[in-house]
Design an enzyme around this catalytic site. Structure first.
Site, PDB file in Angstrom:
ATOM      1  N   LYS A 118      36.716  38.852  25.777  1.00 52.19           N
ATOM      2  CA  LYS A 118      37.626  37.716  25.631  1.00 52.19           C
ATOM      3  C   LYS A 118      36.848  36.422  25.760  1.00 52.19           C
ATOM      4  CE  LYS A 118      38.741  37.556  30.580  1.00 52.19           C
ATOM      5  NZ  LYS A 118      39.741  37.817  31.612  1.00 52.19           N
TER       6      LYS A 118
ATOM      7  N   ARG B  11      37.446  32.123  27.011  1.00 49.14           N
ATOM      8  CA  ARG B  11      38.325  31.175  27.702  1.00 49.14           C
ATOM      9  C   ARG B  11      38.144  29.795  27.086  1.00 49.14           C
ATOM     10  NH1 ARG B  11      40.609  32.813  32.435  1.00 49.14           N
ATOM     11  NH2 ARG B  11      39.876  34.762  33.347  1.00 49.14           N
TER      12      ARG B  11
ATOM     13  N   GLN C 299      33.750  28.876  40.953  1.00 46.15           N
ATOM     14  CA  GLN C 299      32.642  28.066  40.452  1.00 46.15           C
ATOM     15  C   GLN C 299      31.378  28.543  41.166  1.00 46.15           C
ATOM     16  OE1 GLN C 299      34.658  24.010  40.917  1.00 46.15           O
ATOM     17  NE2 GLN C 299      33.501  23.725  39.033  1.00 46.15           N
TER      18      GLN C 299
ATOM     19  N   ASP D 222      45.548  35.443  39.370  1.00 44.23           N
ATOM     20  CA  ASP D 222      45.948  34.083  39.745  1.00 44.23           C
ATOM     21  C   ASP D 222      47.233  33.721  39.008  1.00 44.23           C
ATOM     22  OD1 ASP D 222      46.187  31.455  40.467  1.00 44.23           O
ATOM     23  OD2 ASP D 222      44.203  30.844  39.810  1.00 44.23           O
ATOM     24  N   THR D 223      47.125  33.129  37.834  1.00 36.58           N
ATOM     25  CA  THR D 223      48.318  32.791  37.063  1.00 36.58           C
ATOM     26  C   THR D 223      48.889  34.004  36.345  1.00 36.58           C
ATOM     27  OG1 THR D 223      47.050  32.231  35.072  1.00 36.58           O
ATOM     28  CG2 THR D 223      47.439  30.461  36.682  1.00 36.58           C
TER      29      THR D 223
ATOM     30  N   ASP E  78      37.398  41.990  31.407  1.00 37.64           N
ATOM     31  CA  ASP E  78      36.310  41.183  30.859  1.00 37.64           C
ATOM     32  C   ASP E  78      34.985  41.906  31.090  1.00 37.64           C
ATOM     33  OD1 ASP E  78      35.580  40.696  33.579  1.00 37.64           O
ATOM     34  OD2 ASP E  78      36.966  39.002  33.627  1.00 37.64           O
TER      35      ASP E  78
END
Length: 323
Positions: free
Chosen positions: A201, A203, A103, A231-232, A178
């Site tokens: 892309k 989100r 963020q 991350d994921t 990206d």
């Protein structure tokens, strides 16, 4: 690596986030880790005590703010306060992984800018300098009123691929997952002397990715996707699958920070990716290495940067030729 005599006026301490990395850095610098006691009160509060004199010394604190992020951040703030009260001459925070960096700008109403908040806390607690590895966004450096050295992991990743024979291979192309990562992808492409491709892309929600378009020639090529973190795994896996579905021969992923949240390890192992290469800026404690994973050491880079800062030498010289 270093003459310990030239580093006699500095001390290296480590929090509990990544003791293995801190040990490797201290060995490369040729100095022992500073003695410190880290305990917990019965209610979980963190207790820190410096077990040797810090008066007049230049202190380096190594602490990546990875999972458990809140605990590691709070421990870092407490350590800074302890050294400030112990009359340390200068305190440099070495954060191989800078938590709360995603963020970094306000996109919607009533959203916080957590990357700026962490910067404010670090300065308020007394940090005189910050060293990071591959910030999620380079503009985070502007959130500080103190010097920030953002080290690049790309050259280490690039040297690994050169050793694997990918330089000047006409069948290799670098891919940015990206638009924001174009600079990183171009730098790696220059190092490998090949072209680069960009995935556009969107989100629709956090940790959800939808590939819109792929710009560049990648059909029949070996694709090397580079990002600052995984991350994921959703972004890298969906990008790799889109590349394979549209004609790529092979997809390799690489990053500086292997966050690997939740079931990311299993998802990456089961994906179409042939290999995942990362640095060890984050401890691999949540699960064992998986067959497709290759981990490169970040300690030589971090130790060299610490030595250069202490001796007032150029840190940017480490990355000549990398933009």
């Amino acid at each position: 690596m270093s003459d310990s005599h030239e580093l006699k006026d500095m001390k290296l301490f480590a929090g509990g986030a990544h003791p293995a990395l801190a040990t490797r850095v201290s060995e490369l610098l040729g100095i022992p880790l500073g003695r410190m006691t880290n305990k917990r009160f019965s209610d979980g509060e963190i207790q820190v005590k410096i077990d040797e004199s810090a008066r007049g010394a230049e202190i380096f604190i190594l602490q990546p703010t990875c999972l458990p992020t809140n605990d590691n951040l709070m421990e870092l703030f407490i350590m800074l306060d302890a050294f400030r009260r112990a009359s340390a001459r200068r305190m440099t925070v070495v954060m191989p992984y800078y938590g709360y960096a995603r963020q970094d700008k306000k996109i919607k109403p009533r959203e916080p800018i957590t990357a700026r908040l962490v910067a404010t806390f670090l300065e308020t607690c007394g940090a005189d300098r910050v060293v990071t590895v591959d910030l999620h966004a380079e503009q985070i450096q502007g959130f500080f009123n103190i010097p920030v050295d953002n080290l690049y992991g790309g050259p280490m990743l690039g040297r690994y691929f050169v050793q694997q024979g990918l330089r000047e291979d006409p069948e290799v192309v670098v891919v940015s997952p990206d638009v924001a990562g174009v600079g990183r992808a171009k730098s790696l492409a220059d190092m490998l002397k090949c072209t680069f491709v960009v995935i556009a892309k969107r989100r629709p929600a956090p940790n959800q990715v939808e590939v819109v378009e792929i710009v560049g020639d990648f059909v029949g090529k070996r694709c090397v996707m580079i990002d600052d973190m995984i991350d994921t795994g959703g972004s890298i896996i969906s990008g790799a699958q889109a590349l394979m579905d549209r004609g790529a021969r092979e997809v390799i992923a690489c990053c500086s920070h292997a966050v690997f949240s939740g079931s990311a390890r299993q998802r990456l192992q089961d994906s179409c990716l042939s290999e995942i290469v990362c640095l060890d800026t984050i401890p691999n404690e949540e699960g064992p290495d998986f067959p497709k994973l290759k981990v490169l050491p970040s300690a030589p880079l971090i130790a060299d940067a610490i030595r250069r800062i202490h001796l007032n030498e150029s840190v940017s010289a480490l990355f000549e030729g990398w933009r």
